[in-house]
Design a protein around this motif. Structure first.
Motif, mmCIF file in Angstrom:
data_model
loop_
_atom_site.group_PDB
_atom_site.id
_atom_site.type_symbol
_atom_site.label_atom_id
_atom_site.label_comp_id
_atom_site.label_asym_id
_atom_site.label_seq_id
_atom_site.Cartn_x
_atom_site.Cartn_y
_atom_site.Cartn_z
ATOM 1 N N GLU A 8 17.815 49.458 -16.853
ATOM 2 C CA GLU A 8 18.885 49.248 -17.830
ATOM 3 C C GLU A 8 20.244 49.614 -17.230
ATOM 4 N N MET A 9 20.274 50.663 -16.412
ATOM 5 C CA MET A 9 21.529 51.065 -15.765
ATOM 6 C C MET A 9 22.045 49.972 -14.834
ATOM 7 N N LEU A 10 21.129 49.288 -14.159
ATOM 8 C CA LEU A 10 21.535 48.205 -13.272
ATOM 9 C C LEU A 10 22.210 47.079 -14.036
ATOM 10 N N ILE A 11 21.777 46.867 -15.275
ATOM 11 C CA ILE A 11 22.338 45.782 -16.087
ATOM 12 C C ILE A 11 23.649 46.200 -16.741
ATOM 13 N N SER A 12 23.637 47.376 -17.359
ATOM 14 C CA SER A 12 24.786 47.789 -18.179
ATOM 15 C C SER A 12 25.773 48.693 -17.453
ATOM 16 N N GLY A 13 25.294 49.393 -16.433
ATOM 17 C CA GLY A 13 26.154 50.352 -15.753
ATOM 18 C C GLY A 13 26.366 51.630 -16.531
ATOM 19 N N ALA A 14 25.653 51.780 -17.658
ATOM 20 C CA ALA A 14 25.825 52.957 -18.518
ATOM 21 C C ALA A 14 25.173 54.187 -17.892
ATOM 22 N N ASP A 15 25.613 55.363 -18.315
ATOM 23 C CA ASP A 15 25.031 56.612 -17.835
ATOM 24 C C ASP A 15 23.628 56.790 -18.411
ATOM 25 N N PRO A 16 22.728 57.461 -17.679
ATOM 26 C CA PRO A 16 21.327 57.565 -18.127
ATOM 27 C C PRO A 16 21.175 58.331 -19.438
#
Length: 474
Positions: free
Chosen positions: A392-400
């Motif tokens: 999901e981080m790869l897609i959104s760039g959001a913090d874990p």
């Protein structure tokens, strides 16, 4: 009859400079044809070249990195030949006084270390490029590349197999990228090589007749082209025929080499000192300053990773495959603290989508990856959930932390809640319980899998394993 293969490589590395070697034109790749040109790089009458200082600095860096001798005074020469994409009718290069000589690179193939000598490293300008029309027998000339700065690295004929040649090529590729003097993009032609190859009977001192291979734009092409040429020359020699000294093109579509032209010798180029350029004199203070700025090179960094981090040779090789990847790993470790877990996650998850040379394009930066690994360490998520979060981080760039909270992925670690589920699963599978008590320990994995499936992977796997052991042995 047994034959020995003798290979020497001539590698051309385009320098990472904003402007060309003798003029101010841009070196940017991919511009419309013939838009990055001027009277100097087109060789117009009355135009004079001015040497780009950064090219000399890059040559000094590579000379120091390969333990070469730096010629404190070196000169440019004109290499005369006619190609449609060489507008001056000559190429400014170096001949009898190159900037670097007598270097070395260590390689390792099949567990055996070997030193490969470097005859010379010299500065020169690149030629233009011919673009062939696939529909008509017409070629177009694009002179954007004309004058792009090159370092040509000529090896000694010390390579004895295609495998050694590729190992040497990869080692040098890593060095120029660590030094940040070349982007190493083989598809765009900024790092390319020609290979001279010959065969001789085992025990013979004299070299055989050599051919030169061109048009190899990947490590795989180099390996395949050399392997093919070894077979071709061996077949000729066994049949009593002579190898013709010529330049060959590698055709990756057919898997064959094809004749291009007769092989030139140095005298064919009628070298003479370039009258428009004075000698390049290297100042000792300048050399010392550049030496101090050299980065930690791949071999030393790999050894440090093994020594200080106690990584395996495999992991150290993998994580030092590029300077960017090694920096990424070290920054992640610095923020997280567990070197083995950082190395394992990067090696398995991060590099699955972003190779060593593309790690800078990965949207998950070391700070974020360290935070994700910290969530595993703190027991807030499992390793399996971490892989979901990372995707999901790869897609959104959001913090874990945000992804875990928004998607409700916090790991189940409440013992009372897990005990109830463990007892429920044991009660539902009496046959497997009996098998476990008869000594079939592998059945434990079945029970753990059932519970993880029931909790969608959110249960703490170590707690689950321990609780099943307690209940089944109770």
């Amino acid at each position: 009859m047994e034959f020995e293969t003798v290979i020497g490589l001539e590698i051309h590395a385009q320098m990472k400079t904003r402007s060309k070697i003798f003029c101010g034109c841009s070196t940017e790749f991919g511009a419309p044809p013939n838009t990055h040109t001027c009277p100097v790089c087109l060789g117009m009458p009355g135009s004079l070249p001015v040497l780009n200082r950064k090219v000399v600095e890059s040559a000094i860096k590579l000379g120091l990195a390969t333990e070469a001798t730096l010629n404190r005074e070196n000169r440019f020469a004109r290499k005369n030949y006619f190609y449609p994409d060489l507008p001056k009718g000559y190429q400014i290069s170096q001949f009898d006084l190159p900037i670097c000589e007598h270097g070395r690179i260590d390689i390792e193939v099949d567990g055996q270390r070997k030193t490969i000598g470097i005859t010379r490293i010299h500065m020169e300008e690149d030629a233009g490029k011919l673009v062939h029309d696939e529909r008509e027998p017409v070629s177009y000339v694009d002179l954007n590349r004309t004058g792009t700065p090159l370092l040509e690295i000529v090896s000694e004929p010390d390579l004895r197999s295609p495998g050694e040649a590729v190992a040497y090529l990869k080692k040098l590729h890593g060095i120029v990228r660590y030094l940040d003097i070349c982007d190493g993009n083989m598809q765009e032609g900024s790092f390319r090589c020609d290979a001279n190859i010959s065969l001789r009977p085992v025990g013979q001192r004299e070299f055989g007749i050599r051919t030169e291979l061109k048009n190899m734009n990947s490590f795989r092409n180099v390996q395949q082209a050399l392997e093919y040429e070894v077979r071709r020359q061996r077949d000729l020699l066994l049949e009593g025929e002579q190898v013709v000294q010529q330049t060959l093109l590698w055709n990756p579509d057919t898997g064959h080499t094809e004749p291009m032209r007769g092989k030139e010798e140095a005298h064919d180029y009628r070298y003479f000192p370039d009258p428009d350029l004075i000698a390049v004199v290297l100042d000792e203070i300048w050399i010392a300053r550049i030496r101090e700025q050299l980065p930690e090179l791949p071999d030393k960094r790999r050894l440090r990773f093994v020594r200080d981090f106690e990584l395996s040779d495999y992991d150290a090789d993998l994580l030092t495959a590029s300077r960017e990847l090694a920096d990424y790993f070290e920054e992640t470790y610095r923020l997280y603290g567990n070197v083995k877990k950082a190395a394992n996650f990067i090696g398995t998850e991060v590099l699955r989508d972003y190779g060593p040379e593309r790690i800078d394009q990965c949207p998950v930066r070391p700070r974020q990856l360290a935070a994700l690994l910290g969530l595993i360490e703190d027991g807030k998520i499992s390793g399996k959930i971490a892989k979901t979060v990372f995707a999901e981080m790869l897609i959104s760039g959001a913090d874990p932390e945000r992804i875990v909270e928004d998607k409700g992925l916090v790991q189940m670690s409440d013992e009372g809640e897990l005990v109830a589920l463990v007892r429920e699963i044991i009660a539902a599978h009496p046959q497997q319980v009996q098998q476990f008590r008869e000594g079939k320990a592998k059945v434990l994995g079945f029970f753990v899998g059932q519970l993880m499936k029931k909790t969608k992977g959110q249960a703490n796997p170590q707690m689950v394993n321990d609780l099943f052991q307690q209940e089944l042995n109770g």
